[in-house]
Motif scaffolding. Structure first.
Motif, mmCIF file in Angstrom:
data_model
loop_
_atom_site.group_PDB
_atom_site.id
_atom_site.type_symbol
_atom_site.label_atom_id
_atom_site.label_comp_id
_atom_site.label_asym_id
_atom_site.label_seq_id
_atom_site.Cartn_x
_atom_site.Cartn_y
_atom_site.Cartn_z
ATOM 1 N N UNK A 190 23.385 -35.864 73.764
ATOM 2 C CA UNK A 190 22.195 -35.830 73.100
ATOM 3 C C UNK A 190 21.792 -37.071 72.181
ATOM 4 N N UNK A 191 22.885 -37.496 71.500
ATOM 5 C CA UNK A 191 22.651 -38.830 70.507
ATOM 6 C C UNK A 191 22.317 -39.880 71.548
ATOM 7 N N UNK A 192 23.000 -40.078 72.734
ATOM 8 C CA UNK A 192 22.642 -41.139 73.602
ATOM 9 C C UNK A 192 21.210 -40.986 74.455
ATOM 10 N N UNK A 193 20.821 -39.715 74.709
ATOM 11 C CA UNK A 193 19.352 -39.627 75.264
ATOM 12 C C UNK A 193 18.217 -39.703 74.181
ATOM 13 N N UNK A 194 18.839 -39.316 72.968
ATOM 14 C CA UNK A 194 17.695 -39.672 71.955
ATOM 15 C C UNK A 194 17.601 -41.029 71.534
ATOM 16 N N UNK A 195 18.551 -41.884 71.620
ATOM 17 C CA UNK A 195 18.355 -43.284 71.492
ATOM 18 C C UNK A 195 17.717 -44.081 72.586
ATOM 19 N N UNK A 196 17.976 -43.566 73.739
ATOM 20 C CA UNK A 196 17.186 -44.058 74.710
ATOM 21 C C UNK A 196 15.704 -43.761 74.823
ATOM 22 N N UNK A 197 15.362 -42.575 74.449
ATOM 23 C CA UNK A 197 14.268 -42.004 74.273
ATOM 24 C C UNK A 197 13.236 -42.651 73.127
ATOM 25 N N UNK A 198 13.947 -43.010 72.119
ATOM 26 C CA UNK A 198 13.425 -43.735 71.185
ATOM 27 C C UNK A 198 12.927 -45.193 71.461
ATOM 28 N N UNK A 199 13.580 -45.920 72.354
ATOM 29 C CA UNK A 199 13.187 -47.080 72.832
ATOM 30 C C UNK A 199 11.966 -46.965 73.971
ATOM 31 N N UNK A 200 11.499 -46.009 74.214
ATOM 32 C CA UNK A 200 10.398 -45.633 75.031
ATOM 33 C C UNK A 200 9.094 -45.258 74.232
ATOM 34 N N UNK A 201 8.487 -44.243 74.559
ATOM 35 C CA UNK A 201 7.356 -43.576 74.080
ATOM 36 C C UNK A 201 7.628 -42.175 73.928
ATOM 37 N N UNK A 202 6.733 -41.265 73.331
ATOM 38 C CA UNK A 202 6.752 -39.796 73.596
ATOM 39 C C UNK A 202 6.140 -39.590 74.928
ATOM 40 N N UNK A 203 6.859 -38.438 75.414
ATOM 41 C CA UNK A 203 6.459 -38.091 76.685
ATOM 42 C C UNK A 203 5.245 -37.261 76.858
ATOM 43 N N UNK A 204 4.322 -37.247 77.855
ATOM 44 C CA UNK A 204 3.433 -36.311 78.160
ATOM 45 C C UNK A 204 3.973 -34.966 78.432
ATOM 46 N N UNK A 205 3.190 -33.912 78.046
ATOM 47 C CA UNK A 205 3.527 -32.324 78.357
ATOM 48 C C UNK A 205 3.759 -32.167 79.796
ATOM 49 N N UNK A 206 4.545 -31.289 80.365
ATOM 50 C CA UNK A 206 4.546 -30.868 81.767
ATOM 51 C C UNK A 206 3.594 -29.641 81.789
ATOM 52 N N UNK A 207 2.569 -29.809 82.076
ATOM 53 C CA UNK A 207 1.497 -28.743 82.195
ATOM 54 C C UNK A 207 0.497 -28.958 83.106
#
Length: 517
Positions: A190-207
């Motif tokens: 989860x640390x690795x996934x969080x690090x990668x996510x922060x180098x992008x942008x917030x994701x749009x909701x799945x709806x």
């Protein structure tokens, strides 16, 4: 640790008042001679030697940098020095044995799997074996107590050790796990996934309840382009602006200052900011690359701030310049259930003042001034700010410390160590840089004369307030002079929450200084 890491990348959580409620505070190496605004040393600037105390543990002399009872969590550690040799130790729940040891005054040596520049950022001045520092955003929770110390290496002459610890105080009885090697191993993916996510942008909701609204227009002076958003419990997840920018740099700077972004949610205007300042770039609207905001420096801006509303909303761009321009606006909206206890509205406010005096002798407190970044009343969460300025003085302007007063503070609960330190850098850098949590979008001259901009957004270190938040900064530099300061403040609050002392169209229409004026 899982819930804190997931909170970091949850767009929806950013717009909610925290539950459980927490208080955000900061411990730093600020000069302990500063005790009161009425005392003569309020602007004292010897910021590299302030500590909580000195402890002797098993014969080791350890300077205590942080010492807090829990439950709580460290959410940001910023530090820098000239000589990193020594040992940093983290003690949990009163143990005499450290639960985490770092070789040197250097968070780059923390040895946590999955870390990268999303969660751990070296400063532009960083040298692995010498000068410079770094900023860590990995959450460090503790159930009852946490103490952080530093021991100088044997035979090393002590040098100033600058630091800032942002932390949360949770209410008594809150269940918080201790940071430990076992916890880090458990959450390593989860640390690795969080690090990668922060180098992008917030994701749009799945709806399936998601809309995209686009409009473009050629705006004559005084005209507006408006988007009326879908009614109901929804939220803006993304805004994209594209301005057909003039080729002339000064004309582009002026236009981006005189295109005004406003937003009205449920009948109340909560956003009024020049578009170039809203972008995180400020005067000149330079390029920005961060978690919440990006700009190519050529007229295209993307915002990922989540903007919830209960019933209705309108987004507008008004051209108050003297020239016609073409602009396109694209809004992505999705359904989002309103939480009557926790949901907040997005606010963005702007203010500017020209000719602010910068002093270079902090001991002359009667000649020093503090400038007000923001004064917010009501209930809300402080999420970040842009400082955009023109420095008329010949040299560095940013010696001043930030002082943030929250609710009933009798002393600032956030007392900093220098302007660039607040913005996750160190050693008076005059160089552009970008990170997920902000950076320096503009730095025109090595001397710092002229245009400069610093930008910071807050994640786990956001500051909740129940009644009031006041943010002041000391105007101290290396040489006396003046500066023109403008600040854009990003925050969430109730509909009745307000920002005082904001600027309007008259200030936005003020001609920007020509380069090197």
């Amino acid at each position: 640790m899982e819930s804190l890491l997931k909170e970091m990348t949850s767009p929806e959580e950013q717009a909610l008042f925290p539950e459980p409620a927490y208080t955000c505070r900061q411990q730093s190496s600020y000069d302990r001679a500063s005790v009161s605004p009425d005392a003569p040393e309020w602007f004292a600037n010897n910021d590299g030697f302030g500590t909580v105390r000195t402890d002797t543990i098993d014969g080791r002399v350890e300077k205590v940098l942080f010492d807090q009872a829990g439950p709580g969590a460290i959410t940001r550690i910023w530090l820098t020095t000239l000589d990193k040799r020594g040992t940093m130790r983290f003690y949990f729940n009163g143990s005499k044995e450290p639960g985490w040891t770092i070789d040197g005054y250097d968070l780059m040596q923390c040895n946590v799997p999955g870390m990268g520049k999303g969660l751990l950022q070296p400063h532009t001045s960083y040298e692995p074996g010498g000068k410079g520092g770094n900023t860590l955003f990995l959450p460090i929770p503790y159930s009852h107590h946490c103490k952080v110390t530093f021991e100088e290496a044997p035979g090393v002459e002590p040098t100033p050790k600058y630091y800032q610890f942002n932390y949360r105080e949770y209410p008594e009885g809150a269940i918080v796990e201790n940071f430990s090697a076992d916890a880090v191993r458990r959450v390593a993916p989860l640390i690795a996934a969080t690090n990668i996510a922060l180098l992008s942008h917030p994701t749009l909701p799945k709806t399936d309840d998601i809309w995209e609204i686009e409009r473009s227009a050629s705006l004559s002076p005084g005209e507006s382009l408006s988007l009326t958003l879908p009614e109901g419990e929804n939220a803006v997840y993304k805004l994209r602006f594209h301005v057909e920018a003039p080729e002339d740099a000064y004309a582009y700077s002026s236009l981006m200052r005189q295109l005004i972004l406003s937003a009205t949610f449920d009948g109340t205007e909560t956003v009024w900011v020049p578009l170039g300042d809203f972008s995180g770039g400020g005067m000149g609207a330079p390029a920005v690359e961060s978690w919440y905001l990006t700009s190519d420096g050529k007229g295209t801006i993307e915002s990922y701030w989540v903007m919830p509303y209960r019933k209705n909303a309108d987004i507008s761009i008004t051209n108050i310049s003297g020239t016609t321009c073409t602009i396109a606006v694209d809004a992505t909206i999705a359904s989002l259930k309103w939480n009557n206890c926790r949901s907040l509205y997005f606010h963005a406010s702007w203010r500017q003042e020209r000719g602010i005096y910068i002093h270079n002798r902090p001991e002359e407190a009667d000649r020093c001034v503090e400038w007000n970044f923001a004064d917010l009343t009501g209930r809300g969460i402080y999420k970040g700010d842009l400082l955009s300025l023109y420095n008329h003085a010949p040299l560095w302007y940013g010696e001043g410390d930030e002082k943030i007063w929250v609710d009933d503070d009798t002393f600032p609960s956030h007392f900093g160590t220098g302007t660039e330190d607040y913005y996750n850098s160190s050693w008076a850098p005059v160089v552009p840089f970008h990170t997920p949590f902000g950076g320096a979008p503009r730095a025109d001259n090595d001397s710092s004369h002229g245009y400069n901009a610093f930008f910071r957004t807050r994640n786990l270190d956001a500051i909740p307030f129940s009644n009031r938040l006041r943010f002041d900064i000391e105007m101290l530099g290396w040489e006396p002079g003046t500066a023109d300061y403008s600040t854009t403040v990003y925050w969430y609050g109730d509909l009745s929450a307000k920002a005082s002392g904001t600027s309007g169209a008259d200030e936005a229409l003020t001609p920007l200084p020509r380069y090197n004026e």
